[in-house]
Design an enzyme around this catalytic site. Structure first.
Site, mmCIF file in Angstrom:
data_model
loop_
_atom_site.group_PDB
_atom_site.id
_atom_site.type_symbol
_atom_site.label_atom_id
_atom_site.label_comp_id
_atom_site.label_asym_id
_atom_site.label_seq_id
_atom_site.Cartn_x
_atom_site.Cartn_y
_atom_site.Cartn_z
ATOM 1 N N GLU A 90 -0.538 1.304 -5.798
ATOM 2 C CA GLU A 90 -0.410 -0.003 -4.783
ATOM 3 C C GLU A 90 -0.548 -1.108 -5.941
ATOM 4 O O GLU A 90 -0.973 -1.444 -6.373
ATOM 5 C CB GLU A 90 -1.437 -0.044 -4.173
ATOM 6 C CG GLU A 90 -1.694 1.299 -3.084
ATOM 7 C CD GLU A 90 -2.962 0.775 -2.412
ATOM 8 O OE1 GLU A 90 -2.951 -0.708 -1.603
ATOM 9 O OE2 GLU A 90 -3.718 2.201 -1.880
ATOM 10 N N HIS A 113 0.680 -1.524 -0.238
ATOM 11 C CA HIS A 113 0.336 0.169 -0.345
ATOM 12 C C HIS A 113 0.771 1.560 -0.484
ATOM 13 O O HIS A 113 0.930 1.681 0.344
ATOM 14 C CB HIS A 113 -0.897 -0.154 0.941
ATOM 15 C CG HIS A 113 -2.221 0.685 1.223
ATOM 16 N ND1 HIS A 113 -2.314 1.933 0.931
ATOM 17 C CD2 HIS A 113 -3.368 0.459 1.457
ATOM 18 C CE1 HIS A 113 -3.258 2.757 1.095
ATOM 19 N NE2 HIS A 113 -3.689 1.586 1.314
#
Length: 317
Positions: free
Chosen positions: A274, A170
């Site tokens: 991500e 992330h």
């Protein structure tokens, strides 16, 4: 020979914020990275000029069980709400261990500036997600200051049952001004829009630019994506392997105000791109291992009549 600025160890364990253990990686030419054992969480990546390339919120809470807002959280065994666990799974709020003698890597990075971490489920974890696994994470700095993350997940169960998971790195990139940023490499691809109940759409043919909240999962993405920061004249290049999807997220002003551990104006200085495996969960039979690799580099952007030439970035190796 001593590195510039004194003889600093390529890998050092020390205390970070609130006394949490962290690992500092240093490359001989001056780039560095920091990894907290809490979450196996990269919280800093600096180039050889000492410029921070990852965004961490000024309001980030370095205190379990709250995940750290920014850097590179590991979403495992579940991305977002794609399953029955807490959002983004539990790996990002568990304490990982340093593994001194991990199983060999097929492609061994020559970098001395690396650390190997391992996460295994606790009894409590097995109650909420009843699968035995070993998650190994190597974080390394390449000689040019590139940041490399390699995740290896193995099904260690003895009950003969497979398990499935979704996953993401992330990554929060630090940008000068979100309205001056564009993302290249995701044009014309299908995506699931999390702001519209995960409905499927097709992206238009231009680079992605930002003027409002975005939360999209791009599908079947290329192995290379470029993030062009116009103001900083810097391009981040994301290279990934084993991770077919790419999530692009920025909360924008209204949503940012609702996120307690994010400053109201900080959305302007961050962008999440991500590398992920979300649409099709990864399934491992007992003894099987999955590998997902992420390589981040930051390069000066080239300009041509005021326009960036991203094709050069995406076509170069």
């Amino acid at each position: 020979m001593a590195a510039a600025g004194g003889d600093k160890l390529p890998m050092e364990v020390c205390k970070g914020i609130n006394g949490l253990d962290k690992v500092v990686l240093r490359e001989a030419r001056g780039s560095s990275a920091e990894v907290y054992l809490y979450g196996g969480h990269v919280t800093s990546w600096k180039n050889d000029h000492g410029e921070e390339l990852l965004f961490v919120s000024s309001k980030a809470v370095f205190k379990p069980p709250k995940p750290i807002r920014g850097g590179i959280p590991i979403c495992f065994p579940q991305f977002a709400s794609h399953g029955g666990l807490e959002s983004h799974g539990f790996a990002r709020n568990r304490v990982w261990s340093i593994e001194s003698d991990p199983p060999p890597f097929p492609t061994n990075s020559a970098s001395k500036a690396h650390v190997d971490l391992i996460l295994k489920p606790t009894e409590e974890d097995l109650k909420i997600w009843p699968h035995s696994f070993e998650f190994r994470l190597r974080v390394a700095l390449g000689p040019g200051g590139d940041l490399l993350l390699t995740s290896r997940v193995r099904n260690t169960s003895t009950d003969g049952k497979p398990f499935s998971f979704t996953f993401a790195y992330h990554t929060y990139f630090a940008v000068s001004d979100i309205s001056e940023v564009r993302v290249e490499g995701l044009e014309t691809l299908d995506y699931l829009d999390n702001l519209q109940s995960k409905e499927r759409f097709t992206e238009q043919g231009d680079a992605i630019t930002f003027e409002s909240e975005i939360d999209k999962i791009y599908l079947s993405t290329p192995t290379k994506i470029a993030i062009l920061d116009h103001e900083k004249k810097r391009t981040f290049v994301v290279r990934k392997d084993g991770l077919p999807d790419a999530v692009v997220w920025n909360p924008w002003d209204k949503r940012a105000k609702a996120i307690v551990d994010l400053g109201d104006e900080e959305y302007k200085h961050m962008l999440c791109v991500e590398a992920a495996a979300v649409e099709k969960p990864i399934t491992l039979k007992p003894g099987e291992e999955w590998k997902g690799r992420l390589e981040l580099s930051a390069v000066p952007s080239s300009y041509c009549s005021g326009q960036l030439d991203p094709q050069k970035v995406l076509q170069s190796s």
